[in-house]
Design a protein around this motif. Structure first.
Motif, PDB file in Angstrom:
ATOM      1  N   ILE A 165      37.386  -0.114 -19.305  1.00  0.00           N
ATOM      2  CA  ILE A 165      38.629  -0.259 -20.071  1.00  0.00           C
ATOM      3  C   ILE A 165      38.313  -0.520 -21.541  1.00  0.00           C
ATOM      4  N   VAL A 166      37.352  -1.400 -21.780  1.00  0.00           N
ATOM      5  CA  VAL A 166      36.957  -1.714 -23.158  1.00  0.00           C
ATOM      6  C   VAL A 166      36.335  -0.501 -23.827  1.00  0.00           C
ATOM      7  N   SER A 167      35.457   0.200 -23.120  1.00  0.00           N
ATOM      8  CA  SER A 167      34.757   1.346 -23.706  1.00  0.00           C
ATOM      9  C   SER A 167      35.727   2.433 -24.146  1.00  0.00           C
ATOM     10  N   THR A 203      31.003  -2.557 -14.414  1.00  0.00           N
ATOM     11  CA  THR A 203      31.354  -3.953 -14.170  1.00  0.00           C
ATOM     12  C   THR A 203      30.322  -4.871 -14.827  1.00  0.00           C
ATOM     13  N   VAL A 204      30.778  -5.699 -15.724  1.00  0.00           N
ATOM     14  CA  VAL A 204      29.925  -6.688 -16.383  1.00  0.00           C
ATOM     15  C   VAL A 204      30.615  -8.037 -16.285  1.00  0.00           C
ATOM     16  N   SER A 205      29.903  -9.085 -16.674  1.00  0.00           N
ATOM     17  CA  SER A 205      30.470 -10.430 -16.627  1.00  0.00           C
ATOM     18  C   SER A 205      30.400 -11.065 -18.005  1.00  0.00           C
ATOM     19  N   TYR A 206      31.302 -12.009 -18.238  1.00  0.00           N
ATOM     20  CA  TYR A 206      31.347 -12.702 -19.512  1.00  0.00           C
ATOM     21  C   TYR A 206      31.534 -14.196 -19.252  1.00  0.00           C
ATOM     22  N   VAL A 207      31.202 -14.997 -20.264  1.00  0.00           N
ATOM     23  CA  VAL A 207      31.398 -16.439 -20.192  1.00  0.00           C
ATOM     24  C   VAL A 207      31.976 -16.890 -21.523  1.00  0.00           C
ATOM     25  N   VAL A 249      29.245  -3.886 -23.706  1.00  0.00           N
ATOM     26  CA  VAL A 249      29.450  -3.401 -22.335  1.00  0.00           C
ATOM     27  C   VAL A 249      28.306  -2.482 -21.940  1.00  0.00           C
ATOM     28  N   TRP A 250      27.928  -1.574 -22.837  1.00  0.00           N
ATOM     29  CA  TRP A 250      26.799  -0.679 -22.545  1.00  0.00           C
ATOM     30  C   TRP A 250      25.501  -1.461 -22.371  1.00  0.00           C
ATOM     31  N   ALA A 251      25.260  -2.454 -23.243  1.00  0.00           N
ATOM     32  CA  ALA A 251      24.003  -3.197 -23.200  1.00  0.00           C
ATOM     33  C   ALA A 251      23.880  -4.039 -21.932  1.00  0.00           C
ATOM     34  N   TYR A 252      24.988  -4.597 -21.459  1.00  0.00           N
ATOM     35  CA  TYR A 252      24.926  -5.501 -20.319  1.00  0.00           C
ATOM     36  C   TYR A 252      25.217  -4.806 -18.993  1.00  0.00           C
ATOM     37  N   ALA A 253      25.637  -3.553 -19.022  1.00  0.00           N
ATOM     38  CA  ALA A 253      25.915  -2.825 -17.783  1.00  0.00           C
ATOM     39  C   ALA A 253      24.608  -2.330 -17.151  1.00  0.00           C
ATOM     40  N   ASP A 254      24.682  -2.050 -15.867  1.00  0.00           N
ATOM     41  CA  ASP A 254      23.567  -1.460 -15.116  1.00  0.00           C
ATOM     42  C   ASP A 254      22.298  -2.302 -15.214  1.00  0.00           C
ATOM     43  N   ALA A 266      39.009   2.156 -24.596  1.00  0.00           N
ATOM     44  CA  ALA A 266      39.918   1.648 -25.627  1.00  0.00           C
ATOM     45  C   ALA A 266      39.257   1.730 -27.004  1.00  0.00           C
ATOM     46  N   ALA A 267      37.964   1.430 -27.076  1.00  0.00           N
ATOM     47  CA  ALA A 267      37.240   1.551 -28.340  1.00  0.00           C
ATOM     48  C   ALA A 267      37.180   3.005 -28.807  1.00  0.00           C
ATOM     49  N   VAL A 268      37.012   3.924 -27.868  1.00  0.00           N
ATOM     50  CA  VAL A 268      37.029   5.353 -28.217  1.00  0.00           C
ATOM     51  C   VAL A 268      38.381   5.737 -28.804  1.00  0.00           C
ATOM     52  N   ALA A 269      39.460   5.253 -28.204  1.00  0.00           N
ATOM     53  CA  ALA A 269      40.805   5.583 -28.687  1.00  0.00           C
ATOM     54  C   ALA A 269      41.045   5.020 -30.087  1.00  0.00           C
ATOM     55  N   VAL A 270      40.669   3.771 -30.314  1.00  0.00           N
ATOM     56  CA  VAL A 270      40.877   3.149 -31.624  1.00  0.00           C
ATOM     57  C   VAL A 270      40.079   3.878 -32.703  1.00  0.00           C
TER      58      VAL A 270
END
Length: 441
Positions: free
Chosen positions: A72-74, A50-54, A116-121, A76-80
Motif C-alpha cells: 500500500i505504501v509503495s 509484509t514488514v513490521s514497524y515499531v 519497505v523495500w529495504a526491510y521486506a524479504d 501510494a508513493a508511486v501515485a504521489v
C-alpha cells in the motif's frame, strides 16, 4: 472624398519564459522521473510486502513490532510521485511554500517506500523492524544545527567559517576535560552540575578557535578558506596530542565525564511518536531549540543584527554611516564560537562521555553545507541540518538489514549532502562581502 478604414491584425504575443524557470522545470522533471523509476522498481521486485514497524526507537515492552502491508505504501508513493511528475511536465508544479510542501510529500513518500523495500524479504532468524527515526535524528542533528548557526552568524557578517569542524573538536575535548575535572576531587562542584560545567569548557574552546579565526582573518587578512582548513587541522592535531598526554591511570579524572541527564517536559513528552523524541531530552537539546529562535531574532529583529547583515553585504556603506565594520564582525565570529562550542560539547557530555580522536567525524563540514542549503538563514540552515541528521541516522538504521553494501551506506549521507547543495538549492547568493577583508580607506 471617402476614407478607407484599414484594420491592422496583430499577432498575439507568445510569453517568453525565463531561463531560470526552464532550468527549474528540467531539474524537476529529471529528478521526479528518476524517483518514479526507482519507486516502480521498489514496488515490483518485492516478493513479500509484509514488514513490521515499531513506534519507538527500538523494540521494548512498551513498543512491540506491528506488521503491515508495505505494498500500500509503495504504490501510494508511486501515485504521489507520478502526480508531481505530471505537474512538472506541463509546467504546473507550484512555486513557493506550496511547491516546497509538495516536494516534502514526495520525499516522505520515497523514504517510506524505500524503507519497505529495504526491510521486506528478510532472510535469517532475526527480522528487523522499521523504527521511529525521530529520536536518532534529533541526536545527530543537534550539533549540526548549532554548528550551522555559528556558520550563519559568521558568514552574515562577511567571514567564511570553514573551521566549524575544528570548533567541534576543541569543544568536545575541553568539555570532557572540564566535566571530568569537576567530577574529580580537584574541584568541588555538585555532581549534578559537572556536565553543565563541561558545557562551559566547550563554549570557551569554541570561542578560542573563533578568536584565532577573527585574529588572522580580520587583523592579518589571511585567506579565510585556507585559514579555516588550517584551524581545523590545528584543532585535530592539538586535541589528539593532548589526549595522548593523559596517563592511563588518570583517564577517570581527566577524560571520563558525567553526561547530561534527560529532562522530561510533562504533557509535551506524552505526545504520540514525537513527544519522547523531542521533549525528553538533555538541556543541550533544549538549548539548540532556543538557539535557532535566538539567532533568528538577533539577525532580523535587532539593530545589532541589521549591522551584522550590513557589514556582510556592503561594509563600505556601513562604515560610511558610522558602523565599526571589523568590530561587528568580531562580535559575530565570537558569538558563533559559543554555538559551535556547544555543538562540540554534545559529542562528549551530551552523548558518549569520554573524548575520542576526531570524535566529530567531519560533521562540521556538513554543518557548513547546511548553511549553504539553508540560504544563510538560521531557520533554513536548521532544517537543512535536521535533514542531514536524518540521513546520517538512516545509515545507522539500515545497518540492520543487508539490502545495501556497508560502504555505500557510509557514503550515502555525504552523497545526499552533495546532491542537496548542488541540485536542490538552486542558485543562491551568499552575502556580497562574504570572505572579503575590509580595510578602512
Amino acid at each position: 472624398m471617402s476614407m478607407t478604414d484599414t484594420t491592422v491584425t496583430r499577432t498575439p504575443e507568445v510569453p517568453v519564459r525565463e531561463r531560470a524557470d526552464v532550468r527549474r522545470q528540467v531539474r524537476l522533471v529529471v529528478t521526479l522521473g528518476l524517483a518514479l523509476a526507482l519507486l516502480l522498481w521498489f514496488a515490483v521486485v518485492i516478493d513479500d510486502p509484509t514488514v513490521s514497524y515499531v513506534l519507538g526507537e527500538r523494540v521494548t515492552r512498551e513498543f512491540q513490532p506491528q506488521p503491515f502491508n508495505g505494498a500500500i505504501v509503495s504504490w501510494a508513493a508511486v501515485a504521489v510521485t507520478g502526480a508531481a511528475l505530471a505537474l512538472a511536465a506541463v509546467n504546473r508544479f507550484p512555486k513557493g511554500w506550496l511547491g516546497g510542501l509538495l516536494m516534502v510529500l514526495v520525499g516522505l513518500s520515497f523514504y517510506l517506500a524505500f524503507l519497505v523495500w529495504a526491510y521486506a524479504d528478510q532472510t535469517g532468524s532475526f527480522s528487523a523492524a522499521i523504527a521511529n527515526p525521530i529520536p536518532g535524528t534529533i541526536r545527530v542533528a543537534t550539533p549540526l544545527v548549532l554548528g550551522a548557526l555559528a556558520g550563519c552568524l559568521c558568514e552574515r557578517a562577511g567571514v567564511i567559517n570553514i573551521a566549524i569542524e575544528g570548533q567541534f573538536l576543541a569543544g568536545a575535548f575541553f568539555s570532557s576535560i572540564f566535566a571530568s575535572v569537576a567530577y574529580s576531587s580537584l574541584v568541588f562542584i555538585p555532581v549534578a552540575l559537572c556536565a553543565p560545567f563541561g558545557m562551559l569548557g566547550g563554549v570557551l574552546a569554541g570561542v578560542l578557535i573563533a578568536a584565532l579565526l577573527g585574529l588572522f582573518a580580520l587583523r592579518y587578512q589571511v585567506n579565510q578558506v585556507v585559514l579555516g582548513v588550517v584551524l581545523t587541522a590545528f584543532a585535530s592535531g592539538l586535541t589528539a596530542f593532548l589526549l595522548g598526554q593523559i596517563p592511563g591511570d588518570r583517564k577517570a579524572e581527566l577524560n571520563d565525564p558525567e553526561i547530561l541527564q534527560e529532562i522530561r517536559i510533562p504533557g509535551l513528552a506524552d505526545i504520540p511518536v514525537l513527544g519522547e523524541a523531542l521533549f525528553n531530552q538533555t538541556i543541550l537539546v533544549y538549548l539548540m531549540y532556543a538557539s535557532v529562535a535566538l539567532v533568528t531574532f538577533l539577525l532580523f529583529q535587532t539593530r545589532w543584527g541589521l549591522r551584522v547583515r550590513a557589514v556582510g553585504e556592503h561594509p563600505k556603506a556601513a562604515d560610511t554611516v558610522g558602523i565599526k565594520v571589523n568590530r561587528v564582525r568580531w562580535q559575530a565570529v565570537l558569538l558563533g564560537g559559543v554555538f559551535a562550542g556547544l555543538g562540540g560539547a554534545y559529542y562528549t557530555v551530551g552523548s558518549t562521555g569520554a573524548f575520542d580522536r576526531d570524535v566529530s567525524a567531519g560533521t562540521g563540514f556538513i554543518a557548513l553545507a547546511a548553511v549553504i542549503m539553508g540560504r544563510w538563514h538560521p531557520v533554513g540552515a536548521a532544517f537543512a541540518a535536521v535533514f542531514f541528521g536524518f540521513m546520517l541516522n538512516l545509515k545507522t538504521q539500515l545497518g540492520f538489514v543487508d539490502k545495501l553494501p556497508t560502504d555505500l551506506l557510509g557514503a550515502a549521507p555525504y552523497l545526499a549532502t552533495l546532491i542537496a547543495v548542488a541540485g536542490f538549492v538552486g542558485r543562491v547568493r551568499p552575502p556580497a562581502a562574504d570572505g572579503v577583508p575590509y580595510v578602512k580607506s
